[in-house]
Design an enzyme around this catalytic site. Structure first.
Site, PDB file in Angstrom:
ATOM      1  N   ASP A   1     -10.419  14.540   6.723  1.00 33.26           N
ATOM      2  CA  ASP A   1     -10.037  15.452   5.642  1.00 33.26           C
ATOM      3  C   ASP A   1      -8.726  15.056   4.971  1.00 33.26           C
ATOM      4  OD1 ASP A   1      -8.470  15.987   7.827  1.00 33.26           O
ATOM      5  OD2 ASP A   1      -9.253  17.988   8.175  1.00 33.26           O
TER       6      ASP A   1
ATOM      7  N   HIS B   1     -11.110  26.014  13.486  1.00 33.84           N
ATOM      8  CA  HIS B   1     -11.577  25.056  12.470  1.00 33.84           C
ATOM      9  C   HIS B   1     -11.634  23.640  13.051  1.00 33.84           C
ATOM     10  CE1 HIS B   1      -7.166  24.496  11.025  1.00 33.84           C
ATOM     11  NE2 HIS B   1      -7.531  23.360  11.585  1.00 33.84           N
TER      12      HIS B   1
ATOM     13  N   GLU C   1     -13.427  25.889   7.873  1.00 31.77           N
ATOM     14  CA  GLU C   1     -12.834  27.152   8.294  1.00 31.77           C
ATOM     15  C   GLU C   1     -13.927  28.121   8.759  1.00 31.77           C
ATOM     16  OE1 GLU C   1      -9.800  27.254   8.682  1.00 31.77           O
ATOM     17  OE2 GLU C   1      -8.650  26.384   7.048  1.00 31.77           O
TER      18      GLU C   1
HETATM   19  C1  F6R Z   1      -6.762  17.331  10.481  1.00 35.29           C
HETATM   20  C2  F6R Z   1      -7.816  18.145  11.089  1.00 35.29           C
HETATM   21  C3  F6R Z   1      -7.501  19.499  11.631  1.00 35.29           C
HETATM   22  C4  F6R Z   1      -6.611  19.402  12.868  1.00 35.29           C
HETATM   23  C5  F6R Z   1      -6.313  20.806  13.405  1.00 35.29           C
HETATM   24  C6  F6R Z   1      -5.394  20.765  14.598  1.00 35.29           C
HETATM   25  O1  F6R Z   1      -7.292  16.097  10.063  1.00 35.29           O
HETATM   26  O2  F6R Z   1      -8.923  17.719  11.149  1.00 35.29           O
HETATM   27  O3  F6R Z   1      -8.699  20.152  11.934  1.00 35.29           O
HETATM   28  O4  F6R Z   1      -7.273  18.665  13.853  1.00 35.29           O
HETATM   29  O5  F6R Z   1      -5.710  21.566  12.388  1.00 35.29           O
HETATM   30  O6  F6R Z   1      -4.125  20.338  14.191  1.00 35.29           O
HETATM   31  P1  F6R Z   1      -2.974  20.119  15.271  1.00 35.29           P
HETATM   32  O7  F6R Z   1      -3.381  18.974  16.095  1.00 35.29           O
HETATM   33  O8  F6R Z   1      -1.754  19.828  14.435  1.00 35.29           O
HETATM   34  O9  F6R Z   1      -2.857  21.369  16.041  1.00 35.29           O
END
Ligand code: F6R
Length: 244
Positions: free
Chosen positions: A66, A139, A144
Site C-alpha cells: 500500500d 486492518h 479497513e
Molecule cells: C503498511 C501496512 C499496514 C501496517 C499496519 C501495522 O504497509 O500494510 O497494514 O502493517 O498498520 O503497522 P505497524 O507495524 O506500524 O503497527
C-alpha cells in the site's frame, strides 16, 4: 495455521529466514512486503542475510501492499521511502524488480493504477509469500473494517483510528493523508503463503480476535484464518491473550 511465539531477539530473524529460504529455493520468487514499525527489523535483517550469504537476488521481485495518496516517494513518511531505506537501497535492487503503488496523485486515474497492479501480480505468477502487519482495528494493508473479502487492489479512505496510529510517522494528524491505495483482501489471499507479524502488547487484543473469533469483514485480518498456508509470528506481548 502455524503460530510462532518468539523472544523479541528471534522475531526479525525468523521472518527473515522464511523469506531467505524462499528466495534461495526459487530465485525468481515474488515477495510481498508491508511497511510500518513491525517490519523494519525484518526488512533490515533480510537484506543483511541476503548480502552476507551472497544469495542471487537478480531475479526476485517485490510487491508492496500500500501507499498514501499525495505523498511522494521522496517524502520520508511515504511507504516507498521507508522501504527504499530499509531494503531496496542496501540490496541495490533494480527498478524493474520493485512493484509499488508509489507517487500516487489525487489527479490521476487511481483505479487504473490498481488494475495495472493486480495485472502485474498475475504476470509475475502470483505472490509466493506475502508478509503482513496488522492495525489496531484489524486492518491488513489499508483494508479497513468493513472491506469485502472479494476486493482487488483499490482506493481507500483511511480510518481515523488508523490515521491516529500514523501520527508518529507524519508528525500530526492533519499531515496524515486521508486516502490510500492498497492491495485488496482478495489480492492478498491469493498469495501462496502469508506471514502475519505482530509485536507488542497493543496488538494482543486484535490478534486474539483475528485468530480465534469468526472470520468477519468487521475485522479484516480474521479472513487470514481461511488461508491454507498462514504463519503467524508474534512476540510474547502480542501473544499474551491467545496464550491465556
Ligand atoms: C503498511 C501496512 C499496514 C501496517 C499496519 C501495522 O504497509 O500494510 O497494514 O502493517 O498498520 O503497522 P505497524 O507495524 O506500524 O503497527
Amino acid at each position: 495455521m502455524e503460530i510462532l511465539i518468539l523472544e523479541e531477539n528471534k522475531f526479525d530473524d525468523k521472518a527473515a529466514e522464511i523469506a531467505l529460504t524462499q528466495i534461495k529455493n526459487k530465485p525468481n520468487s515474488t515477495i510481498g512486503f508491508a511497511t510500518g514499525n513491525t517490519t523494519v527489523g525484518f526488512h533490515k535483517r533480510l537484506a543483511e542475510k541476503l548480502l552476507d550469504e551472497k544469495v542471487d537476488i537478480s531475479t526476485f521481485s517485490t510487491f508492496n501492499l500500500d501507499e498514501y495518496v499525495g505523498v511522494s516517494s521522496q517524502n520520508q513518511s511515504s511507504c516507498y521511502y521507508r522501504m527504499e531505506e530499509q531494503f531496496f537501497k542496501p540490496l541495490k535492487l533494480r527498478k524493474d524488480q520493485i512493484n509499488f503503488l508509489n507517487d500516487l496523485s489525487e489527479h490521476e486515474d487511481l483505479q487504473q493504477r490498481c488494475i495495472q497492479f493486480d495485472k502485474k501480480i498475475e504476470e509475475c505468477g502470483g505472490i509466493d509469500i506475502q508478509f503482513l502487519g496488522i492495525g489496531l482495528n484489524g486492518h491488513i494493508g489499508f483494508n479497513e473494517p468493513g472491506t469485502a473479502f472479494e476486493t482487488n487492489t483499490h482506493v481507500v479512505d483511511i480510518d481515523l483510528n488508523t490515521r491516529e496510529s500514523k501520527i508518529s510517522v507524519f508528525g500530526s494528524l492533519d499531515n496524515v493523508p486521508k486516502q490510500g491505495v492498497t492491495m485488496g483482501i482478495k489480492s492478498i489471499m491469493m498469495a501462496q503463503k502469508i506471514v502475519l507479524l505482530a509485536k507488542g502488547e497493543s496488538k494482543a487484543e486484535i490478534i486474539f480476535k483475528s485468530l480465534t473469533g469468526p472470520a468477519t469483514k468487521d475485522i479484516p485480518a480474521s479472513v487470514l484464518q481461511l488461508h491454507p498456508n498462514l504463519v503467524v509470528i508474534l512476540d510474547k506481548a502480542a501473544a499474551q491473550k491467545i496464550n491465556q
